[in-house]
Motif scaffolding. Structure first.
Motif, PDB file in Angstrom:
ATOM      1  N   ASP A  45      -1.843  -4.523  10.426  1.00 47.46           N
ATOM      2  CA  ASP A  45      -1.177  -3.423   9.802  1.00 47.46           C
ATOM      3  C   ASP A  45      -0.292  -3.936   8.724  1.00 47.46           C
ATOM      4  O   ASP A  45      -0.265  -3.150   7.836  1.00 47.46           O
ATOM      5  N   ASN A  49      -1.583  -2.069   5.730  1.00 52.47           N
ATOM      6  CA  ASN A  49      -1.022  -0.938   5.549  1.00 52.47           C
ATOM      7  C   ASN A  49       0.387  -1.128   4.777  1.00 52.47           C
ATOM      8  O   ASN A  49       0.875  -0.849   3.667  1.00 52.47           O
ATOM      9  N   LYS A  53       1.723  -0.616   0.498  1.00 52.97           N
ATOM     10  CA  LYS A  53       2.713   0.229   0.249  1.00 52.97           C
ATOM     11  C   LYS A  53       3.829  -0.350  -0.337  1.00 52.97           C
ATOM     12  O   LYS A  53       4.398   0.282  -1.755  1.00 52.97           O
TER      13      LYS A  53
END
Length: 186
Positions: A45, A49, A53
């Motif tokens: 993650d 992700n 970001k």
């Protein structure tokens, strides 16, 4: 300012990696399959992700000009360092992990890694703990690391055995009342 006039303590300290919890000499980093999966999911993650970001935010903030007073840029860079540090930590821990499935002892009455143990002290107070790996133990959930003194004292004991545990308050006698393991996967 010249480096000759800086103290060694002026160095940026938030780049230091967290120290790994120490293992006993010759010990292994035991972890349950569920704990390993949880750490691996966190790592993936972060990589797939969260880090992308933050990189986008830092890139956008950097394009806005003056970086010295740009909160998005400064916070983003700090957050990137934190994420990268956690990624390095998780990668190292997963590399040395020894996945051990406690369900192989299902139905047994001897305490091994992964056991949920109920014990009573001299005064009759009962307590239940689950023996987990260093990286997955959660004391709020009644889980203790397998290298914790209580775990080390209980390991290899059987239901009905009494063990002496040295604590700061003195020596306590503990009686093993129950040992449970998770059922094997179907």
């Amino acid at each position: 300012m010249s480096k000759a006039f800086t103290k060694e303590t002026d160095a940026v300290e938030d780049d230091d990696e967290p120290s790994l919890p120490s293992l006993p000499a010759g010990g292994k980093n035991y972890i349950t399959p569920q704990g390993y999966a949880r750490l691996r999911d966190e790592l993936l993650d972060l990589i797939d992700n969260e880090r992308p970001k933050i990189v986008d935010i830092v890139h956008w903030a950097a394009s806005n000009g003056d970086r010295s007073e740009n909160g998005d840029y400064l916070y983003g860079k700090k957050r990137l360092r934190e994420i990268d540090r956690r990624i390095r930590f998780l990668t190292k821990r997963l590399e040395i992990a020894e996945v051990t499935d406690p369900s192989v002892h299902h139905g047994g009455d001897q305490v091994f890694f992964g056991a949920t143990v109920t014990y009573a002290d001299e005064s009759g107070d009962e307590q239940t703990i689950t023996i987990r790996g260093i990286d997955e133990a959660d004391s709020a959930a009644g889980e203790v690391s397998w290298i914790a003194p209580i775990s080390r004292a209980l390991l290899r004991m059987r239901v009905g055995d009494t063990v002496r545990l040295a604590t700061p308050a003195g020596v306590r006698d503990l009686e093993v009342l129950d040992v449970r393991y998770p059922a094997p996967p179907a």
